[in-house]
Design a protein around this motif. Structure first.
Motif, mmCIF file in Angstrom:
data_model
loop_
_atom_site.group_PDB
_atom_site.id
_atom_site.type_symbol
_atom_site.label_atom_id
_atom_site.label_comp_id
_atom_site.label_asym_id
_atom_site.label_seq_id
_atom_site.Cartn_x
_atom_site.Cartn_y
_atom_site.Cartn_z
ATOM 1 N N ARG A 53 -26.329 -54.878 34.400
ATOM 2 C CA ARG A 53 -27.377 -55.864 34.603
ATOM 3 C C ARG A 53 -26.646 -57.417 33.965
ATOM 4 O O ARG A 53 -26.899 -58.416 34.415
ATOM 5 C CB ARG A 53 -28.721 -55.664 34.042
ATOM 6 N N ALA A 54 -26.141 -56.998 32.815
ATOM 7 C CA ALA A 54 -25.547 -58.044 32.036
ATOM 8 C C ALA A 54 -24.460 -58.691 32.830
ATOM 9 O O ALA A 54 -23.938 -59.713 32.867
ATOM 10 C CB ALA A 54 -25.086 -57.613 30.597
ATOM 11 N N LEU A 55 -23.649 -57.788 33.426
ATOM 12 C CA LEU A 55 -22.315 -58.216 34.272
ATOM 13 C C LEU A 55 -22.884 -59.042 35.338
ATOM 14 O O LEU A 55 -22.187 -59.996 35.788
ATOM 15 C CB LEU A 55 -21.610 -56.872 34.759
ATOM 16 N N LYS A 56 -24.106 -58.670 35.994
ATOM 17 C CA LYS A 56 -24.577 -59.249 37.168
ATOM 18 C C LYS A 56 -24.949 -60.941 36.992
ATOM 19 O O LYS A 56 -24.510 -61.571 37.610
ATOM 20 C CB LYS A 56 -25.583 -58.680 37.772
ATOM 21 N N THR A 57 -25.320 -61.044 35.688
ATOM 22 C CA THR A 57 -25.370 -62.433 35.256
ATOM 23 C C THR A 57 -24.425 -63.047 34.901
ATOM 24 O O THR A 57 -24.368 -64.418 35.055
ATOM 25 C CB THR A 57 -26.525 -62.359 33.970
ATOM 26 N N LEU A 58 -23.107 -62.363 34.381
ATOM 27 C CA LEU A 58 -21.850 -63.233 33.845
ATOM 28 C C LEU A 58 -21.064 -63.231 35.234
ATOM 29 O O LEU A 58 -20.292 -64.455 35.346
ATOM 30 C CB LEU A 58 -21.276 -62.303 32.706
ATOM 31 N N ASN A 59 -20.965 -62.187 35.979
ATOM 32 C CA ASN A 59 -19.906 -62.270 37.114
ATOM 33 C C ASN A 59 -20.419 -61.105 38.193
ATOM 34 O O ASN A 59 -20.020 -59.906 37.971
ATOM 35 C CB ASN A 59 -18.519 -61.969 36.586
ATOM 36 N N PRO A 60 -21.113 -61.436 39.100
ATOM 37 C CA PRO A 60 -21.678 -60.287 39.971
ATOM 38 C C PRO A 60 -20.639 -59.370 40.730
ATOM 39 O O PRO A 60 -20.948 -58.347 40.941
ATOM 40 C CB PRO A 60 -22.268 -60.931 41.090
ATOM 41 N N GLN A 61 -19.285 -59.991 41.130
ATOM 42 C CA GLN A 61 -18.275 -59.227 41.361
ATOM 43 C C GLN A 61 -17.833 -58.152 40.442
ATOM 44 O O GLN A 61 -17.519 -57.074 40.595
ATOM 45 C CB GLN A 61 -17.250 -60.054 41.847
ATOM 46 N N ALA A 62 -17.702 -58.448 39.020
ATOM 47 C CA ALA A 62 -17.688 -57.310 38.020
ATOM 48 C C ALA A 62 -18.547 -56.637 37.922
ATOM 49 O O ALA A 62 -18.155 -55.414 37.743
ATOM 50 C CB ALA A 62 -17.469 -58.330 36.735
ATOM 51 N N ALA A 63 -19.774 -56.908 38.077
ATOM 52 C CA ALA A 63 -20.811 -55.833 38.362
ATOM 53 C C ALA A 63 -20.538 -54.972 39.294
ATOM 54 O O ALA A 63 -20.538 -53.601 39.208
ATOM 55 C CB ALA A 63 -22.187 -56.549 38.108
ATOM 56 N N LYS A 64 -20.247 -55.316 40.461
ATOM 57 C CA LYS A 64 -20.149 -54.321 41.549
ATOM 58 C C LYS A 64 -18.956 -53.689 41.494
ATOM 59 O O LYS A 64 -19.088 -52.453 41.531
ATOM 60 C CB LYS A 64 -19.777 -55.265 42.770
ATOM 61 N N ALA A 65 -17.756 -53.994 40.827
ATOM 62 C CA ALA A 65 -16.516 -53.244 40.550
ATOM 63 C C ALA A 65 -16.635 -52.254 39.394
ATOM 64 O O ALA A 65 -16.531 -51.154 39.496
ATOM 65 C CB ALA A 65 -15.339 -54.340 40.072
ATOM 66 N N PHE A 66 -17.560 -52.508 38.500
ATOM 67 C CA PHE A 66 -17.758 -51.671 37.490
ATOM 68 C C PHE A 66 -18.619 -50.499 38.124
ATOM 69 O O PHE A 66 -18.212 -49.225 37.876
ATOM 70 C CB PHE A 66 -18.678 -52.421 36.421
ATOM 71 N N VAL A 67 -19.698 -50.505 38.830
ATOM 72 C CA VAL A 67 -20.433 -49.489 39.444
ATOM 73 C C VAL A 67 -19.605 -48.604 40.424
ATOM 74 O O VAL A 67 -19.696 -47.562 40.333
ATOM 75 C CB VAL A 67 -21.655 -50.352 40.431
ATOM 76 N N GLU A 68 -18.876 -49.463 41.295
ATOM 77 C CA GLU A 68 -18.033 -48.587 42.165
ATOM 78 C C GLU A 68 -16.926 -47.892 41.500
ATOM 79 O O GLU A 68 -16.677 -46.869 41.819
ATOM 80 C CB GLU A 68 -17.207 -49.620 43.125
ATOM 81 N N ARG A 69 -16.226 -48.534 40.535
ATOM 82 C CA ARG A 69 -15.359 -47.511 39.832
ATOM 83 C C ARG A 69 -15.787 -46.470 38.814
ATOM 84 O O ARG A 69 -15.233 -45.561 38.767
ATOM 85 C CB ARG A 69 -14.566 -48.699 39.041
ATOM 86 N N TYR A 70 -17.095 -46.725 38.251
ATOM 87 C CA TYR A 70 -17.766 -45.877 37.474
ATOM 88 C C TYR A 70 -18.162 -44.690 38.251
ATOM 89 O O TYR A 70 -18.047 -43.390 37.907
ATOM 90 C CB TYR A 70 -18.535 -46.557 36.522
ATOM 91 N N LEU A 71 -19.014 -45.192 39.383
ATOM 92 C CA LEU A 71 -19.499 -44.015 40.141
ATOM 93 C C LEU A 71 -18.743 -43.582 41.155
ATOM 94 O O LEU A 71 -18.994 -42.497 41.752
ATOM 95 C CB LEU A 71 -21.032 -44.660 40.473
ATOM 96 N N GLY A 72 -17.936 -44.265 41.704
ATOM 97 C CA GLY A 72 -16.830 -43.738 42.633
ATOM 98 C C GLY A 72 -17.522 -43.324 44.150
ATOM 99 O O GLY A 72 -18.302 -44.372 44.534
ATOM 100 N N ASP A 73 -17.148 -42.461 44.668
ATOM 101 C CA ASP A 73 -17.586 -41.839 46.033
ATOM 102 C C ASP A 73 -19.116 -41.682 45.781
ATOM 103 O O ASP A 73 -19.853 -41.531 47.028
ATOM 104 C CB ASP A 73 -16.841 -40.570 46.227
ATOM 105 N N GLU A 74 -19.919 -41.365 44.781
ATOM 106 C CA GLU A 74 -21.223 -41.074 44.708
ATOM 107 C C GLU A 74 -22.084 -42.532 45.177
ATOM 108 O O GLU A 74 -23.144 -42.176 45.690
ATOM 109 C CB GLU A 74 -21.581 -40.978 43.093
ATOM 110 N N VAL A 75 -21.617 -43.528 45.077
ATOM 111 C CA VAL A 75 -22.223 -44.704 45.548
ATOM 112 C C VAL A 75 -21.733 -44.938 47.178
ATOM 113 O O VAL A 75 -22.501 -45.710 47.767
ATOM 114 C CB VAL A 75 -22.039 -45.922 44.492
ATOM 115 N N GLN A 76 -20.587 -44.349 47.410
ATOM 116 C CA GLN A 76 -20.174 -45.027 48.759
ATOM 117 C C GLN A 76 -20.998 -44.359 49.780
ATOM 118 O O GLN A 76 -21.236 -44.901 50.907
ATOM 119 C CB GLN A 76 -18.641 -44.373 48.874
ATOM 120 N N ASP A 77 -21.710 -43.091 49.591
ATOM 121 C CA ASP A 77 -22.505 -42.334 50.523
ATOM 122 C C ASP A 77 -23.965 -42.815 50.672
ATOM 123 O O ASP A 77 -24.666 -42.603 51.548
ATOM 124 C CB ASP A 77 -22.409 -40.855 50.283
ATOM 125 N N LEU A 78 -24.050 -43.802 49.675
ATOM 126 C CA LEU A 78 -25.634 -44.297 49.682
ATOM 127 C C LEU A 78 -25.912 -45.406 50.556
ATOM 128 O O LEU A 78 -25.189 -46.033 50.826
ATOM 129 C CB LEU A 78 -26.075 -44.784 48.161
#
Length: 78
Positions: A53-78
């Motif tokens: 949530r904090a990254l979204k306010t600072l840099n939405p692309q950073a938030a997206k990258a964090f989620v994708e890298r941290y959760l990886g394939d788990e979010v790809q299938d959603l």
């Protein structure tokens, strides 16, 4: 330590978000962010959500990258 800190460090560096600005957005002391980013401690699951949530306010692309890298394939299938 866990994966969250490693991913957080990468994202902060890549998107030029300072540990201080993330700490300020989270309303915590910078040393907490330092400990996560240097894998000295792990953020809780609830804190990971707050980081996103904090990254979204600072840099939405950073938030997206964090989620994708941290959760990886788990979010790809959603």
């Amino acid at each position: 330590m866990g994966k969250a800190g490693s991913v957080l460090r990468q994202v902060l560096e890549e998107f030029e978000v300072s540990q201080y600005s993330l700490a300020a957005a989270l309303d915590i002391e910078r040393n907490s962010v330092y400990r996560w980013a240097n894998e000295k401690s792990d953020p809780s699951a609830e804190t990971v959500l707050e980081i996103v949530r904090a990254l979204k306010t600072l840099n939405p692309q950073a938030a997206k990258a964090f989620v994708e890298r941290y959760l990886g394939d788990e979010v790809q299938d959603l």
